[in-house]
Scaffold this motif. Structure first.
Motif, PDB file in Angstrom:
ATOM      1  N   UNK A 651      93.411  40.758  17.155  1.00  0.00           N
ATOM      2  CA  UNK A 651      92.922  40.448  15.810  1.00  0.00           C
ATOM      3  C   UNK A 651      93.698  39.063  15.194  1.00  0.00           C
ATOM      4  N   UNK A 652      95.087  39.236  15.169  1.00  0.00           N
ATOM      5  CA  UNK A 652      95.815  38.185  14.778  1.00  0.00           C
ATOM      6  C   UNK A 652      95.504  36.631  15.394  1.00  0.00           C
ATOM      7  N   UNK A 653      95.197  36.901  16.375  1.00  0.00           N
ATOM      8  CA  UNK A 653      95.122  35.459  17.229  1.00  0.00           C
ATOM      9  C   UNK A 653      93.715  34.921  16.991  1.00  0.00           C
ATOM     10  N   UNK A 654      92.778  35.765  16.325  1.00  0.00           N
ATOM     11  CA  UNK A 654      91.497  35.011  15.960  1.00  0.00           C
ATOM     12  C   UNK A 654      91.856  33.807  14.720  1.00  0.00           C
ATOM     13  N   UNK A 655      92.956  33.804  14.138  1.00  0.00           N
ATOM     14  CA  UNK A 655      93.109  32.848  13.131  1.00  0.00           C
ATOM     15  C   UNK A 655      94.377  32.140  13.317  1.00  0.00           C
ATOM     16  N   UNK A 656      95.476  32.974  13.695  1.00  0.00           N
ATOM     17  CA  UNK A 656      96.833  32.449  13.873  1.00  0.00           C
ATOM     18  C   UNK A 656      97.307  32.824  15.403  1.00  0.00           C
ATOM     19  N   UNK A 657      97.444  31.675  16.017  1.00  0.00           N
ATOM     20  CA  UNK A 657      98.071  31.993  17.297  1.00  0.00           C
ATOM     21  C   UNK A 657      99.247  31.257  17.208  1.00  0.00           C
ATOM     22  N   UNK A 658     100.602  32.110  17.426  1.00  0.00           N
ATOM     23  CA  UNK A 658     101.765  31.440  17.078  1.00  0.00           C
ATOM     24  C   UNK A 658     102.112  30.675  18.275  1.00  0.00           C
ATOM     25  N   UNK A 659     102.924  29.269  18.136  1.00  0.00           N
ATOM     26  CA  UNK A 659     103.265  28.377  19.122  1.00  0.00           C
ATOM     27  C   UNK A 659     104.831  28.072  18.686  1.00  0.00           C
ATOM     28  N   UNK A 660     105.712  28.254  19.563  1.00  0.00           N
ATOM     29  CA  UNK A 660     106.939  27.963  18.914  1.00  0.00           C
ATOM     30  C   UNK A 660     107.412  26.256  19.298  1.00  0.00           C
ATOM     31  N   UNK A 661     108.435  26.224  18.700  1.00  0.00           N
ATOM     32  CA  UNK A 661     109.032  24.697  19.069  1.00  0.00           C
ATOM     33  C   UNK A 661     108.991  23.986  17.761  1.00  0.00           C
ATOM     34  N   UNK A 662     109.507  22.784  17.863  1.00  0.00           N
ATOM     35  CA  UNK A 662     109.982  21.952  16.674  1.00  0.00           C
ATOM     36  C   UNK A 662     108.486  21.397  16.288  1.00  0.00           C
ATOM     37  N   UNK A 663     108.120  21.443  14.765  1.00  0.00           N
ATOM     38  CA  UNK A 663     107.135  20.986  14.340  1.00  0.00           C
ATOM     39  C   UNK A 663     107.338  19.412  13.885  1.00  0.00           C
ATOM     40  N   UNK A 664     106.060  18.633  14.138  1.00  0.00           N
ATOM     41  CA  UNK A 664     106.453  17.120  13.667  1.00  0.00           C
ATOM     42  C   UNK A 664     105.772  17.094  12.261  1.00  0.00           C
ATOM     43  N   UNK A 665     105.595  15.618  11.983  1.00  0.00           N
ATOM     44  CA  UNK A 665     104.753  15.331  10.666  1.00  0.00           C
ATOM     45  C   UNK A 665     103.299  15.174  11.061  1.00  0.00           C
ATOM     46  N   UNK A 666     102.943  15.426  12.384  1.00  0.00           N
ATOM     47  CA  UNK A 666     101.486  15.644  12.558  1.00  0.00           C
ATOM     48  C   UNK A 666     101.349  16.737  13.563  1.00  0.00           C
ATOM     49  N   UNK A 667     100.112  17.205  13.866  1.00  0.00           N
ATOM     50  CA  UNK A 667      99.943  18.295  14.664  1.00  0.00           C
ATOM     51  C   UNK A 667     100.375  17.960  15.951  1.00  0.00           C
ATOM     52  N   UNK A 668     100.672  18.905  16.797  1.00  0.00           N
ATOM     53  CA  UNK A 668     101.312  18.843  18.047  1.00  0.00           C
ATOM     54  C   UNK A 668     101.129  20.202  18.865  1.00  0.00           C
ATOM     55  N   UNK A 669     101.612  20.090  20.106  1.00  0.00           N
ATOM     56  CA  UNK A 669     101.359  21.297  21.070  1.00  0.00           C
ATOM     57  C   UNK A 669     100.132  21.816  21.163  1.00  0.00           C
ATOM     58  N   UNK A 670      99.043  20.916  21.736  1.00  0.00           N
ATOM     59  CA  UNK A 670      97.879  21.623  22.069  1.00  0.00           C
ATOM     60  C   UNK A 670      97.649  22.600  22.984  1.00  0.00           C
ATOM     61  N   UNK A 671      96.745  23.660  22.584  1.00  0.00           N
ATOM     62  CA  UNK A 671      96.475  24.582  23.852  1.00  0.00           C
ATOM     63  C   UNK A 671      94.743  24.328  23.589  1.00  0.00           C
ATOM     64  N   UNK A 672      94.171  24.028  24.797  1.00  0.00           N
ATOM     65  CA  UNK A 672      94.776  23.718  26.271  1.00  0.00           C
ATOM     66  C   UNK A 672      95.772  22.609  26.031  1.00  0.00           C
ATOM     67  N   UNK A 673      96.763  22.547  26.768  1.00  0.00           N
ATOM     68  CA  UNK A 673      97.652  21.079  26.817  1.00  0.00           C
ATOM     69  C   UNK A 673      96.946  19.776  27.023  1.00  0.00           C
ATOM     70  N   UNK A 674      97.410  18.673  26.396  1.00  0.00           N
ATOM     71  CA  UNK A 674      97.065  17.362  26.717  1.00  0.00           C
ATOM     72  C   UNK A 674      96.774  17.102  28.235  1.00  0.00           C
ATOM     73  N   UNK A 675      95.752  16.534  28.527  1.00  0.00           N
ATOM     74  CA  UNK A 675      95.444  16.072  30.137  1.00  0.00           C
ATOM     75  C   UNK A 675      95.526  17.105  30.985  1.00  0.00           C
TER      76      UNK A 675
END
Length: 769
Positions: A651-675
């Motif tokens: 249920x929770x992952x329908x809107x919020x999918x927790x991704x750990x690690x450092x946040x940047x000033x812009x969006x990051x850590x895409x799922x699926x990963x880049x490339x």
């Protein structure tokens, strides 16, 4: 609070957080705390520093100080600020007696968005005017005493055997180190094979870096070696330990005879002659050499409520010391600092003591914890440290949103055999360590938190990836540290070490720790020794090589005994709702041997008083969406979803999918990963990402043309809509999109501030199969 990136000679272009105006309540309170001085701007005195100042300065805007030290001397009351213009500053700055207020700290910062560099290097040139040359080796007498060398932007490597270098990161590869043969013992190393003898070199007086104490690595001078022998001796001062040869390794360095490869160097401190072999493509008539001559640019003492912000350190670092009740440090905040090559050993000078590291010490009376200092490390980067990246001692410390990359390639951080060190080492109580990213660090352990700590939402990958040190874990807790520790919502992966490890063996065991909601894969797994622990809702699978543990091993290990020790552990522990490809309580032992039936080692079930609803399966890829692309959501109508197990809720992952690690000033850590080129088309029903720090509005764009996705706006067909608050999931099929096998897809997520400024995201791409 917009911060520029630093690149070029003094930095690596590491992204610095730019804080959006819209924030969660917790983030907003933290930001207010860190920036509260702005509210007192009228009351504050502001002094300026500009190294280009030609006249004697008084710290005013028109006549700034030339040196930071002169500016710091003027800071005497809460709210005072030292604002430093861009430039390269080489100073020894003593900071003492500063007293800010909790809501009005004293501030030492880069001016506006400028990032001054505190530099521990000096230019090196031969006293004779030109470098002499003999074959590949350049040499000449210099005036400075240096213990680290850069040629242009590239760090050179101490002359060593077996050879390795920084530029290709082979320095981190423990498999390059020399091995040990039977007959090795403390004080005497027998080389595995004939490689030492085959060098034909006399290694006497070389420096030996010795990983001979499992999770302990020591440094010693070679006492005696004959060139035709395959062993050497050293003065063993490291305490009570035994050498297990197949778990040990070493290398030798810091002797002129070892100088035989490009990017190596040697400095003879008695003759002051520097010798080096540059890379083959370097023109030495124009090349610039720089050497380290400083350990600390800043030493902080007898100060409280001071904010350090927007500064870069290159080849140097800072420290804080506490010597007594009237002279200790407390409530120091380190905000958006870049530490590039902050620490380096003095082994080249024959100094085999501990490396002078970034070390913040707020303890002067160990018995009185109420007197310990409190510190905040927020949004800093640590890159290229020789040894521990960050050590601190205090209480109620916060380590948040920092990046640690390519630190500690020797792990030589011990003088005596003991519990070991880590990339981040805490000697504290009540730590909060959240949203830090640790990638490709060399020490056997990533994080060793203090007492009663919370370690959450950290992303740790490739810890000790070159296996330069035996034993260890991404997050490791000694016995006494486990009580009331919370290890939650972390990703730990791709390491030859344990992901999470609670140590101990009867009669000394830890109690009352919790390991919950973590994702651990391609490591040795999770092991919880001790008692009254909680191990719940974790996902654990595969060894480092990507295969399931063998029949005698486990990914989720809640042991009943510690090997052949007969005393039972985990009698009162809890293990609930976990997913693992191999979960058990360890091997059964009898009379010092593993119990076998028909040749098969017998295993205990998961130990504990309450063990329920755990899912052990080899079909993890079937029950979760796409674990090879960091999509760990349970698939509907599959067993994980039906049982409600693992770290992600349907249920929770329908809107919020927790991704750990450092946040940047812009969006990051895409799922699926880049490339990624392995995205399962039939399962790619959504896009997920890590939101920009503090921003609560994000716009999503998606398509099959990179250019149109890059240039799309809200009127474009590529615009899929906006999400708000903590939402970081966008379903494709709700927009009528069905991903097709064999096709490339491109997407972008922009962050939007309260004043409608758009922080454009990168264009990410993946190929479906």
């Amino acid at each position: 609070a917009v911060v520029s990136t630093q690149s070029g000679h003094y930095g690596r272009g590491l992204n610095i957080v730019r804080l959006c105006i819209v924030m969660s309540p917790v983030s907003a309170m933290r930001f207010i705390f860190l920036s509260i001085y702005l509210l007192h701007y009228v009351e504050s005195r502001v002094f300026y520093v500009d190294q280009h100042q030609q006249l004697a300065g008084d710290g005013s805007w028109t006549r700034p100080f030339e040196k930071i030290a002169d500016c710091v001397k003027q800071l005497s009351q809460p709210g005072d600020q030292c604002q430093i213009r861009a430039g390269v500053y080489h100073e020894n700055i003593e900071i003492t007696g500063l007293r800010g207020d909790a809501d009005n700290p004293i501030v030492i910062t880069g001016y506006n968005n400028e990032r001054p560099v505190l530099d521990g290097m000096v230019e090196i040139s031969p006293l004779g005017g030109e470098w002499n040359r003999s074959g590949e080796i350049y040499y000449g007498e210099i005036s400075e005493t240096i213990w680290q060398l850069f040629l242009g932007d590239q760090m050179m490597t101490n002359a060593r055997w077996p050879n390795a270098k920084w530029s290709d990161k082979s320095l981190f590869n423990g498999h390059i180190w020399a091995g040990l043969a039977p007959g090795s013992e403390p004080g005497r190393i027998v080389n595995k094979g004939d490689s030492l003898k085959d060098t034909g070199l006399n290694m006497t007086d070389a420096v030996a870096v010795l990983n001979v104490g499992k999770w302990n690595t020591f440094v010693a001078k070679v006492g005696h070696h004959d060139p035709d022998k395959n062993f050497f001796t050293y003065d063993d001062t490291f305490g009570d330990y035994t050498i297990t040869t197949d778990l040990s390794r070493y290398f030798l360095e810091d002797k002129l005879e070892l100088l035989d490869a490009p990017e190596e160097w040697f400095f003879d401190k008695s003759s002051r002659v520097l010798s080096f072999i540059p890379p083959g493509d370097v023109d030495m008539s124009t090349a610039k050499l720089r050497g380290k001559v400083q350990s600390y640019a800043m030493t902080i003492a007898d100060s409280s409520n001071v904010l350090f912000k927007n500064l870069d350190f290159f080849g140097t670092t800072l420290r804080a010391v506490s010597s007594g009740k009237e002279e200790h440090v407390d409530h120091l905040t380190f905000h958006s600092l870049n530490f590039n090559y902050p620490s380096y050993s003095k082994r080249m000078l024959g100094d085999i003591g501990l490396i002078e590291k970034t070390d913040i010490d707020g303890i002067y009376n160990r018995r009185d914890k109420s007197s310990w200092g409190s510190f905040t490390f927020f949004n800093n980067t640590f890159y290229g440290s020789d040894g521990i990246a960050l050590a601190y001692h205090g209480r109620n410390n916060t380590v948040e949103n920092n990046l640690f990359e390519f630190n500690d390639w020797t792990s030589a951080n011990m003088l005596k055999y003991g519990g070991g060190m880590a990339t981040i080492w805490s000697d504290s109580i009540w730590d909060s360590m959240t949203r830090n990213t640790l990638h490709y660090n060399g020490n056997g352990c990533g994080i060793r938190p203090g007492f009663v700590s919370s370690v959450t939402l950290n992303h740790i990958s490739h810890q000790c990836w070159g296996f330069q040190q035996n034993d260890g874990a991404g997050i490791q807790l000694a016995t006494r540290i486990q009580k009331d520790a919370h290890i939650d919502y972390n990703w730990i992966h791709d390491s030859p070490k344990w992901g999470i490890r609670f140590d101990g063996e009867p009669p000394r065991v830890g109690v009352n720790g919790s390991v919950t909601n973590n994702v651990v894969y391609r490591t040795n797994g999770i092991v919880t020794k001790g008692d009254s622990h909680e191990t719940s809702n974790n996902l654990v699978y595969e060894k480092e090589n990507g295969v399931k543990p063998d029949s005698e091993e486990c990914s989720l290990c809640v042991w009943r005994t510690v090997r052949q020790n007969p005393v039972q552990i985990n009698q009162h522990s809890t293990a609930l709702n976990n997913i693992a490809d191999a979960a058990n309580g360890g091997a059964m032992w009898k009379n010092g041997k593993k119990v076998r039936v028909d040749g098969v080692v017998q295993l205990w079930p998961i130990a504990g008083a309450h063990v329920d609803n755990n899912l052990e399966t080899e079909n993890i890829r079937d029950i979760l969406y796409d674990i090879d692309n960091q999509d760990f959501r349970p698939r509907g109508k599959k067993e994980a979803a039906a049982k409600g197990v693992g770290p992600y809720s349907v249920i929770t992952a329908r809107s919020e999918y927790w991704i750990p690690g450092r946040k940047l000033y812009k969006t990051s850590s895409p799922v699926p990963p880049n490339d990624s080129v392995t995205v399962a088309a039939g399962r790619r029903n959504a896009l997920m990402w890590l939101n920009a720090y503090g921003c609560s509005i994000h716009r999503v764009y998606f398509g099959q043309n990179k250019t149109t996705v890059s240039t799309a706006d809200e009127e474009s067909p590529e615009f899929l809509g906006s999400v708000s608050s903590e939402v970081n999931v966008k379903f494709l099929r709700r927009s009528g999109i069905k991903v097709q096998a064999g096709e490339w897809y491109f997407w972008r997520v922009d962050a939007v501030t309260e004043d409608r400024e758009v922080v454009k995201g990168d264009v990410w791409q993946f190929k479906a199969i």
